[in-house]
Design an enzyme around this catalytic site. Structure first.
Site, PDB file in Angstrom:
ATOM      1  N   GLY A 166       0.840  -1.189   0.000  1.00  0.00           N
ATOM      2  CA  GLY A 166       0.000   0.000   0.000  1.00  0.00           C
ATOM      3  C   GLY A 166       0.873   1.235   0.000  1.00  0.00           C
ATOM      4  O   GLY A 166       2.050   1.175   0.379  1.00  0.00           O
ATOM      5  N   GLN A 180       3.185  10.038   0.946  1.00  0.00           N
ATOM      6  CA  GLN A 180       4.458   9.304   0.952  1.00  0.00           C
ATOM      7  C   GLN A 180       5.290   9.549  -0.302  1.00  0.00           C
ATOM      8  O   GLN A 180       6.474   9.199  -0.326  1.00  0.00           O
ATOM      9  CB  GLN A 180       4.217   7.798   1.108  1.00  0.00           C
ATOM     10  CG  GLN A 180       3.702   7.405   2.489  1.00  0.00           C
ATOM     11  CD  GLN A 180       3.544   5.920   2.596  1.00  0.00           C
ATOM     12  OE1 GLN A 180       2.550   5.373   2.128  1.00  0.00           O
ATOM     13  NE2 GLN A 180       4.529   5.234   3.174  1.00  0.00           N
ATOM     14  N   CYS A 190       6.224   0.145   7.215  1.00  0.00           N
ATOM     15  CA  CYS A 190       5.851   1.333   6.450  1.00  0.00           C
ATOM     16  C   CYS A 190       7.028   1.711   5.556  1.00  0.00           C
ATOM     17  O   CYS A 190       8.172   1.746   6.018  1.00  0.00           O
ATOM     18  CB  CYS A 190       5.517   2.481   7.396  1.00  0.00           C
ATOM     19  SG  CYS A 190       5.022   3.978   6.526  1.00  0.00           S
ATOM     20  N   LEU A 191       6.732   1.999   4.288  1.00  0.00           N
ATOM     21  CA  LEU A 191       7.803   2.358   3.349  1.00  0.00           C
ATOM     22  C   LEU A 191       8.493   3.658   3.765  1.00  0.00           C
ATOM     23  O   LEU A 191       9.623   3.904   3.357  1.00  0.00           O
ATOM     24  CB  LEU A 191       7.245   2.483   1.931  1.00  0.00           C
ATOM     25  CG  LEU A 191       6.744   1.164   1.316  1.00  0.00           C
ATOM     26  CD1 LEU A 191       6.038   1.432  -0.006  1.00  0.00           C
ATOM     27  CD2 LEU A 191       7.892   0.184   1.120  1.00  0.00           C
ATOM     28  N   HIS A 251      -4.155   1.640   7.710  1.00  0.00           N
ATOM     29  CA  HIS A 251      -2.797   2.208   7.714  1.00  0.00           C
ATOM     30  C   HIS A 251      -2.698   3.368   6.715  1.00  0.00           C
ATOM     31  O   HIS A 251      -2.171   4.440   7.036  1.00  0.00           O
ATOM     32  CB  HIS A 251      -1.813   1.081   7.376  1.00  0.00           C
ATOM     33  CG  HIS A 251      -0.376   1.497   7.290  1.00  0.00           C
ATOM     34  ND1 HIS A 251       0.585   1.029   8.146  1.00  0.00           N
ATOM     35  CD2 HIS A 251       0.269   2.320   6.417  1.00  0.00           C
ATOM     36  CE1 HIS A 251       1.754   1.571   7.821  1.00  0.00           C
ATOM     37  NE2 HIS A 251       1.597   2.337   6.770  1.00  0.00           N
ATOM     38  N   GLU A 252      -3.235   3.144   5.498  1.00  0.00           N
ATOM     39  CA  GLU A 252      -3.111   4.177   4.450  1.00  0.00           C
ATOM     40  C   GLU A 252      -3.995   5.387   4.741  1.00  0.00           C
ATOM     41  O   GLU A 252      -3.597   6.533   4.488  1.00  0.00           O
ATOM     42  CB  GLU A 252      -3.449   3.606   3.072  1.00  0.00           C
ATOM     43  CG  GLU A 252      -2.596   2.424   2.610  1.00  0.00           C
ATOM     44  CD  GLU A 252      -1.109   2.628   2.765  1.00  0.00           C
ATOM     45  OE1 GLU A 252      -0.630   3.785   2.754  1.00  0.00           O
ATOM     46  OE2 GLU A 252      -0.404   1.614   2.923  1.00  0.00           O
ATOM     47  N   HIS A 311      -2.317   7.625   7.021  1.00  0.00           N
ATOM     48  CA  HIS A 311      -1.332   8.496   6.344  1.00  0.00           C
ATOM     49  C   HIS A 311      -1.982   9.782   5.841  1.00  0.00           C
ATOM     50  O   HIS A 311      -1.365  10.853   5.880  1.00  0.00           O
ATOM     51  CB  HIS A 311      -0.725   7.776   5.137  1.00  0.00           C
ATOM     52  CG  HIS A 311       0.485   6.943   5.447  1.00  0.00           C
ATOM     53  ND1 HIS A 311       1.630   7.451   6.003  1.00  0.00           N
ATOM     54  CD2 HIS A 311       0.730   5.618   5.250  1.00  0.00           C
ATOM     55  CE1 HIS A 311       2.536   6.484   6.142  1.00  0.00           C
ATOM     56  NE2 HIS A 311       2.014   5.357   5.695  1.00  0.00           N
TER      57      HIS A 311
END
Ligand code: NI
Length: 181
Positions: free
Chosen positions: A46, A51, A106-107, A148-149, A152
């Site tokens: 995701g 991000q 997380c990226l 999670h997204e 963000h």
């Protein structure tokens, strides 16, 4: 299509609330395509627009079929698994009382994973990149990724949701960040 640079923790954009998308135009579709390419290249499941440095309420996700045993064995299988999708201006309409802990990466926080409590099931509404309404009934891993997204888009990172510091784990160099988002 282009792979964009992923913004890391410490960058203020990750702490800002993203703005709703008002125009479903070619620029939005380019952003979505680039986000999917960026997510795939980083081997994530995701990615949210902040991000990649874009302050818009856009997320993409792609859950491998084998990522969640419970879901892949569910009948009928979820139509939201195994392909990339975008969700624009997403809202959580319903969330189960039931919560569960699970591992997340997380990226934007490379080298770490954490154990995070999330709703087991959520219903999320938004639009696709063409403006068409999209409603997703998610459970398990997909529900976790969507929560999670959407976090963000509100300037929240999974590390904010850890019950304690010892729920954060540093990965060994050779370990892969398990399915970061
Ligand atoms: Ni993330």
């Amino acid at each position: 299509m282009a792979v964009r640079e992923i913004v890391l923790i410490g960058d203020p954009i990750l702490r800002q609330k993203a703005h709703p998308v008002e125009r479903f135009d070619p620029e939005l579709r380019t952003l979505v395509r680039d986000m999917i390419e960026t997510m795939r290249q980083a081997q994530g499941v995701g990615l949210a627009a902040p991000q990649v440095g874009v302050r818009k309420r856009v997320l993409v996700f792609e859950i491998p079929v084998d990522e969640d045993d419970e879901m892949s064995s569910s009948v009928p299988p979820s139509p939201w698994i195994g392909k990339p999708f975008a969700l624009v201006n997403p809202e959580i309409l319903e969330a189960s009382q039931e919560m569960e802990e699970g591992i997340e990466g997380c990226l934007s926080i490379p080298g770490y994973v954490g154990e995070v409590r999330r709703h087991v099931r959520v219903v999320v509404q938004g639009r696709n990149e063409w403006g068409k309404p999209r409603r997703i009934e998610a459970e398990g891993f997909l529900a976790r990724v969507l929560q999670h997204e959407i976090d963000h888009l509100n300037g929240i990172l999974y590390v904010d949701r850890l019950e304690s510091r010892d729920k954060l784990y540093k990965l060994e160099e050779e370990e892969e960040t398990a399915a970061p988002a």
